[in-house]
Design an enzyme around this catalytic site. Structure first.
Site, mmCIF file in Angstrom:
data_model
loop_
_atom_site.group_PDB
_atom_site.id
_atom_site.type_symbol
_atom_site.label_atom_id
_atom_site.label_comp_id
_atom_site.label_asym_id
_atom_site.label_seq_id
_atom_site.Cartn_x
_atom_site.Cartn_y
_atom_site.Cartn_z
ATOM 1 N N LYS A 1 0.174 4.233 -0.337
ATOM 2 C CA LYS A 1 -0.453 5.436 0.250
ATOM 3 C C LYS A 1 -0.161 6.645 -0.661
ATOM 4 O O LYS A 1 -0.029 6.469 -1.866
ATOM 5 C CB LYS A 1 0.039 5.639 1.687
ATOM 6 C CG LYS A 1 -0.158 4.374 2.528
ATOM 7 C CD LYS A 1 -0.040 4.601 4.003
ATOM 8 C CE LYS A 1 -0.249 3.271 4.730
ATOM 9 N NZ LYS A 1 -0.295 3.427 6.172
ATOM 10 N N GLY B 1 2.126 2.320 10.745
ATOM 11 C CA GLY B 1 3.098 3.396 10.563
ATOM 12 C C GLY B 1 3.788 3.819 11.848
ATOM 13 O O GLY B 1 4.445 4.857 11.899
ATOM 14 N N GLU C 1 -7.031 4.943 7.776
ATOM 15 C CA GLU C 1 -6.796 6.370 7.482
ATOM 16 C C GLU C 1 -8.023 6.992 6.820
ATOM 17 O O GLU C 1 -8.308 8.178 7.010
ATOM 18 C CB GLU C 1 -5.523 6.515 6.620
ATOM 19 C CG GLU C 1 -4.280 6.253 7.466
ATOM 20 C CD GLU C 1 -3.092 5.638 6.738
ATOM 21 O OE1 GLU C 1 -3.032 5.702 5.498
ATOM 22 O OE2 GLU C 1 -2.215 5.082 7.439
ATOM 23 N N SER D 1 2.944 -2.098 10.339
ATOM 24 C CA SER D 1 4.402 -2.161 10.510
ATOM 25 C C SER D 1 4.989 -3.535 10.194
ATOM 26 O O SER D 1 5.880 -4.003 10.888
ATOM 27 C CB SER D 1 4.800 -1.703 11.919
ATOM 28 O OG SER D 1 4.428 -0.346 12.110
ATOM 29 N N HIS E 1 -9.844 1.454 4.905
ATOM 30 C CA HIS E 1 -8.537 1.607 5.560
ATOM 31 C C HIS E 1 -8.701 2.573 6.739
ATOM 32 O O HIS E 1 -9.463 3.533 6.658
ATOM 33 C CB HIS E 1 -7.498 2.143 4.559
ATOM 34 C CG HIS E 1 -6.112 2.108 5.124
ATOM 35 N ND1 HIS E 1 -5.662 3.060 6.007
ATOM 36 C CD2 HIS E 1 -5.093 1.222 4.966
ATOM 37 C CE1 HIS E 1 -4.418 2.748 6.368
ATOM 38 N NE2 HIS E 1 -4.053 1.640 5.744
ATOM 39 N N GLU F 1 -5.845 -4.724 10.581
ATOM 40 C CA GLU F 1 -4.800 -3.727 10.785
ATOM 41 C C GLU F 1 -5.060 -2.977 12.088
ATOM 42 O O GLU F 1 -5.840 -2.015 12.104
ATOM 43 C CB GLU F 1 -4.790 -2.730 9.622
ATOM 44 C CG GLU F 1 -4.483 -3.358 8.282
ATOM 45 C CD GLU F 1 -3.869 -2.350 7.310
ATOM 46 O OE1 GLU F 1 -2.746 -2.569 6.881
ATOM 47 O OE2 GLU F 1 -4.519 -1.331 7.025
ATOM 48 N N ASN G 1 0.881 -1.177 0.000
ATOM 49 C CA ASN G 1 0.000 0.000 0.000
ATOM 50 C C ASN G 1 0.914 1.221 0.000
ATOM 51 O O ASN G 1 1.490 1.558 1.022
ATOM 52 C CB ASN G 1 -0.896 -0.027 1.249
ATOM 53 C CG ASN G 1 -1.724 1.243 1.390
ATOM 54 O OD1 ASN G 1 -1.793 2.051 0.459
ATOM 55 N ND2 ASN G 1 -2.344 1.421 2.549
HETATM 56 P P1 PGA Z 1 2.454 0.312 7.680
HETATM 57 O O1 PGA Z 1 1.029 0.544 6.987
HETATM 58 O O2 PGA Z 1 2.999 -0.978 7.137
HETATM 59 O O3 PGA Z 1 3.281 1.495 7.282
HETATM 60 O O4 PGA Z 1 2.220 0.249 9.139
HETATM 61 C C1 PGA Z 1 0.130 -0.514 6.793
HETATM 62 C C2 PGA Z 1 -1.125 0.012 6.148
HETATM 63 O O5 PGA Z 1 -1.605 1.066 6.546
HETATM 64 O O6 PGA Z 1 -1.677 -0.610 5.228
#
Ligand code: PGA
Length: 248
Positions: free
Chosen positions: A11, A172, A96, A211, A94, A166, A9
């Site tokens: 982003k 992140g 976010e 992560s 997601h 998640e 992803n």
């Molecule tokens: P990350 O993000 O691996 O940077 O924690 C995962 C995601 O949001 O899909």
């Protein structure tokens, strides 16, 4: 046996040229794998990345999809448009999107339904915040997020969908759920699906996200109910992401 799926992803990162370079490195470096690999790229670069990945088995995904089929929805991108751009997958819900853009469980369910209507496989993201975990509400939150979609789309829809667990506190942040913490929730999700259909529960891929890095991927992917990963930050580095892909 469920096929593993590793999904990057990206982003809102990188330029067109950087995306093309990254995709080229992945296409050239992946080699023979039995698991499926996909990348979810920014809408505006979908067709560019599709070109780079044309002769590779890496599938293309979008990071979101409109909750309506077409019409006066300024700024949205429909499932038909995504299919037209060669997307196999679209992330829905997601964290976010849920936290910064107000996606409710009902909106997420509509996005899921729209994606499937156009043959796009929705990747339903679920997961609790740190507060919710500390208040022992992880299962309750995941239930609500799952149920909203099951109520709208029906359990059979999960024959053509992916679930990504998640935990928001791990996205992140560099904090990963331990293998056991992740497995506990994955198992719970599979049981919730099994309560409605054992056949679908056996089949549905449940990815872990939060992560995932080259050094923790192997342990996570070895857990019984973890069928791969949704990888954010670490998917922006070709070598690291390829290492994760080979950790299955
Ligand atoms: P990350 O993000 O691996 O940077 O924690 C995962 C995601 O949001 O899909």
């Amino acid at each position: 046996m469920r096929q593993s799926l590793i999904m990057g992803n990206w982003k809102m990162n990188g330029s067109r040229a950087e995306g093309q370079t990254l995709a080229k490195a992945l296409a050239e470096g992946l080699g023979e794998v039995s698991q499926e690999v996909a990348v979810c790229v920014p809408f505006v670069y979908l067709t560019d990345i599709r070109e780079v990945l044309a002769s590779s088995p890496i599938a293309l995904g979008a990071q979101n999809v409109a909750d309506q089929a077409s019409g006066a929805y300024t700024g949205e991108v429909s499932a038909t448009m995504l299919a037209d751009c060669g997307c196999k997958y679209a992330l829905v819900g997601h964290s976010e999107r849920r936290s910064y853009y107000g996606d409710s469980n009902a909106t997420v369910a509509s996005r899921f339904v729209q994606a499937q209507k156009q043959g796009i496989v929705p990747v339903l993201c679920v997961g609790e915040t740190l507060d919710e975990r500390e208040q022992d509400k992880t299962f309750e939150v995941v239930d609500e997020q799952l149920d909203a979609v099951i109520d709208a789309a029906g359990i059979d829809a999960f024959a053509n969908a992916v679930i990504a667990y998640e935990p928001v506190w791990a996205i992140g942040t560099g904090k990963t759920a331990s293998d056991e913490q992740a497995q506990e929730v994955h198992k719970y999700i599979r049981e919730r699906i099994a309560a409605r259909s054992q056949a679908i529960a056996d089949k549905v891929q449940i990815l872990y996200g939060g992560s995932v890095k080259p050094d923790n991927a192997k342990g996570l992917f070895a857990m019984a109910d973890i069928d791969g990963g949704l990888v954010g930050g670490a998917s922006l580095d070709a070598n690291g992401f390829l290492q994760i892909c080979h950790s299955v």
